[in-house]
Design an enzyme around this catalytic site. Structure first.
Site, PDB file in Angstrom:
ATOM      1  N   GLY A 142       7.623   4.292   2.451  1.00  0.00           N
ATOM      2  CA  GLY A 142       8.301   5.542   2.761  1.00  0.00           C
ATOM      3  C   GLY A 142       9.738   5.244   3.150  1.00  0.00           C
ATOM      4  N   ASP A 158       2.510  15.630  10.540  1.00  0.00           N
ATOM      5  CA  ASP A 158       2.593  15.223   9.137  1.00  0.00           C
ATOM      6  C   ASP A 158       1.182  15.111   8.555  1.00  0.00           C
ATOM      7  OD1 ASP A 158       3.888  14.583   6.784  1.00  0.00           O
ATOM      8  OD2 ASP A 158       4.267  12.490   7.331  1.00  0.00           O
ATOM      9  N   LEU A 198       0.820  -1.232   0.000  1.00  0.00           N
ATOM     10  CA  LEU A 198       0.000   0.000   0.000  1.00  0.00           C
ATOM     11  C   LEU A 198       0.841   1.263   0.000  1.00  0.00           C
ATOM     12  CD1 LEU A 198      -2.681  -0.982   2.688  1.00  0.00           C
ATOM     13  CD2 LEU A 198      -2.941  -1.041   0.205  1.00  0.00           C
ATOM     14  N   GLY A 199       2.066   1.140   0.490  1.00  0.00           N
ATOM     15  CA  GLY A 199       2.895   2.336   0.552  1.00  0.00           C
ATOM     16  C   GLY A 199       4.310   1.993   0.950  1.00  0.00           C
ATOM     17  N   PHE A 253      10.802   5.203   6.065  1.00  0.00           N
ATOM     18  CA  PHE A 253      10.863   4.604   7.396  1.00  0.00           C
ATOM     19  C   PHE A 253      10.067   3.318   7.517  1.00  0.00           C
ATOM     20  CE2 PHE A 253      11.458   9.172   7.707  1.00  0.00           C
ATOM     21  CZ  PHE A 253      12.741   9.206   8.234  1.00  0.00           C
ATOM     22  N   GLY A 254       9.569   2.801   6.398  1.00  0.00           N
ATOM     23  CA  GLY A 254       8.836   1.549   6.491  1.00  0.00           C
ATOM     24  C   GLY A 254       8.062   1.217   5.231  1.00  0.00           C
ATOM     25  N   VAL A 255       7.563  -0.026   5.201  1.00  0.00           N
ATOM     26  CA  VAL A 255       6.751  -0.486   4.084  1.00  0.00           C
ATOM     27  C   VAL A 255       5.397  -0.922   4.639  1.00  0.00           C
ATOM     28  CG1 VAL A 255       6.728  -1.954   2.035  1.00  0.00           C
ATOM     29  CG2 VAL A 255       8.894  -1.450   3.165  1.00  0.00           C
TER      30      VAL A 255
END
Ligand code: ADP
Ligand code: MG
Length: 352
Positions: A31, A167, A28-29, A33-35
């Site tokens: 970044g 954010d 789904l995404g 700092f993570g998946v």
């Protein structure tokens, strides 16, 4: 009853999970700092849980788990429904945290705003039916008003808990199909100022497109990284001094602006807008004066929408997007703004 006992008992009876319990689905995404994946439970008998979301996070995952645990207890409706978080040690040398939420729905506000149908596509989602009313400024205004109100409501929950998100952007707002409301996600950059969690500002985490002009949300004169007991005692005072929550209000104001002006919805035009606003010393009224005389139909229509009902929308917008944090409304004060006096979408559905 003691708060800690309650929290402990609540944790005991919640399901706990391990790595092997999950079957990874669609990504789904991703970044820095993570998946994030959509996942299901491997054990079919417990799959009545429905779809879940898994974030495999780096070192910041620890803070995100803390924030989500706190939100579940203090303001559950503000954010996506958190299920469980744990440290998954076995794989790499670097710590990897796994965070699990209920799958709230397919669309973020960013996805919905990309559609040419916006904001009518949101009206359909919230009301669950297609409205047979004439399309027009009034109706768009009601829908946008409803979205902003839901956002401010969620933010008020977070801020009253002592959490600043830092954010807030359309990509971090998910439409929850279950509750038919917008909820906030991605607490990875959040700060809990009452307990001093994530106190040292990780400013590099901030998304410059939606960030307020202040570089630090707490004044640099305030002591850095206080030890926990001191922070607990001091923070309400620091909060009043610095009003860190107004950082999120600025970002919300920019989202309001993007909803009203389709031309500002893509990244480049938002970046360009930010440059223009900076040149006007962050004075929206001055910005309007420079662009309005020579603006196209698209911008003009946006101003018309904000000018409805004696310009009450414009008044709210300019009370959120201001240079000085102190001059911006709090989420609670914004909810009491006369812009929300009319009942929004609810009134719309009863109008017929
Ligand atoms: P990051 O921005 O750090 O990659 P997010 O927490 O913002 O991580 O999640 C990334 C994406 O995953 C979101 O933009 C959204 O599309 C999806 N997502 C995250 N949480 C949920 C949820 N609870 N339900 C449905 N989709 C989610
Ligand atoms: Mg995100």
């Amino acid at each position: 009853f003691d708060m800690f006992v309650l929290a402990f008992v609540e944790r005991l009876f919640r399901p706990t999970f391990r790595k092997d319990d999950f079957v990874l689905g669609k990504k789904l995404g991703e970044g820095s700092f993570g998946v994030v994946y959509k996942v299901t439970l491997a054990n079919k008998s417990s799959s009545k849980q429905g779809d879940l979301v898994l974030k495999k996070a780096t070192e910041y995952g620890a803070v995100e788990i803390w924030m989500n645990e706190r939100v579940r207890r203090a303001c559950a409706n503000s954010c996506a429904d958190f299920v469980y978080g744990f440290l998954e040690r076995s794989t790499a040398k670097a710590p990897e945290y796994w965070l699990i939420w209920r799958f709230e729905g397919d669309a973020t506000l960013a996805d919905l705003m990309k559609s040419r149908e916006f904001p009518y596509n949101v009206e359909t989602l919230i009301l669950g039916e297609v409205q047979d009313l004439p399309k027009g400024l009034e109706r768009e205004n009601r829908i946008i008003q409803t979205i902003i109100r839901q956002l401010l409501f969620a933010l008020d929950g977070l801020h009253s808990t002592g959490i600043v998100h830092r954010d807030i952007k359309p990509q971090n707002i998910i439409f929850s199909e279950g509750s038919r409301t917008f909820k906030i996600i991605d607490l990875g950059a959040a700060t809990d100022l009452r307990v001093g969690i994530n106190y040292i500002p990780k400013e590099f985490l901030l998304d410059p497109r939606y960030a307020a002009p202040e570089q630090y949300i707490m004044s640099t004169q305030t002591p850095s990284a206080p030890s926990a007991p001191v922070a607990t005692a001091l923070s309400p005072v620091l909060w009043q001094l610095n009003l860190p929550d107004r950082f999120d209000i600025y970002s919300t104001g920019l989202i309001f602006l993007q909803m009203v002006f389709p031309g500002l919805r893509n990244d480049n035009s938002l970046i360009q807008f930010n440059r223009q606003l900076k040149r006007c010393d962050y004075d929206l009224v001055a910005w309007r004066k420079t662009v309005e005389p020579r603006c196209g139909a698209d911008l003009r229509r946006g101003f018309e929408l904000l000018d409805l009902d004696g310009g009450i929308g414009w008044e709210l917008l300019t009370s959120m997007v201001r240079y000085k944090a102190r001059q911006r409304l709090s989420a609670k004060a914004a909810l009491a703004h006369p812009y929300f006096d009319k009942e929004g979408l609810l009134a719309l559905s009863f109008m017929q």
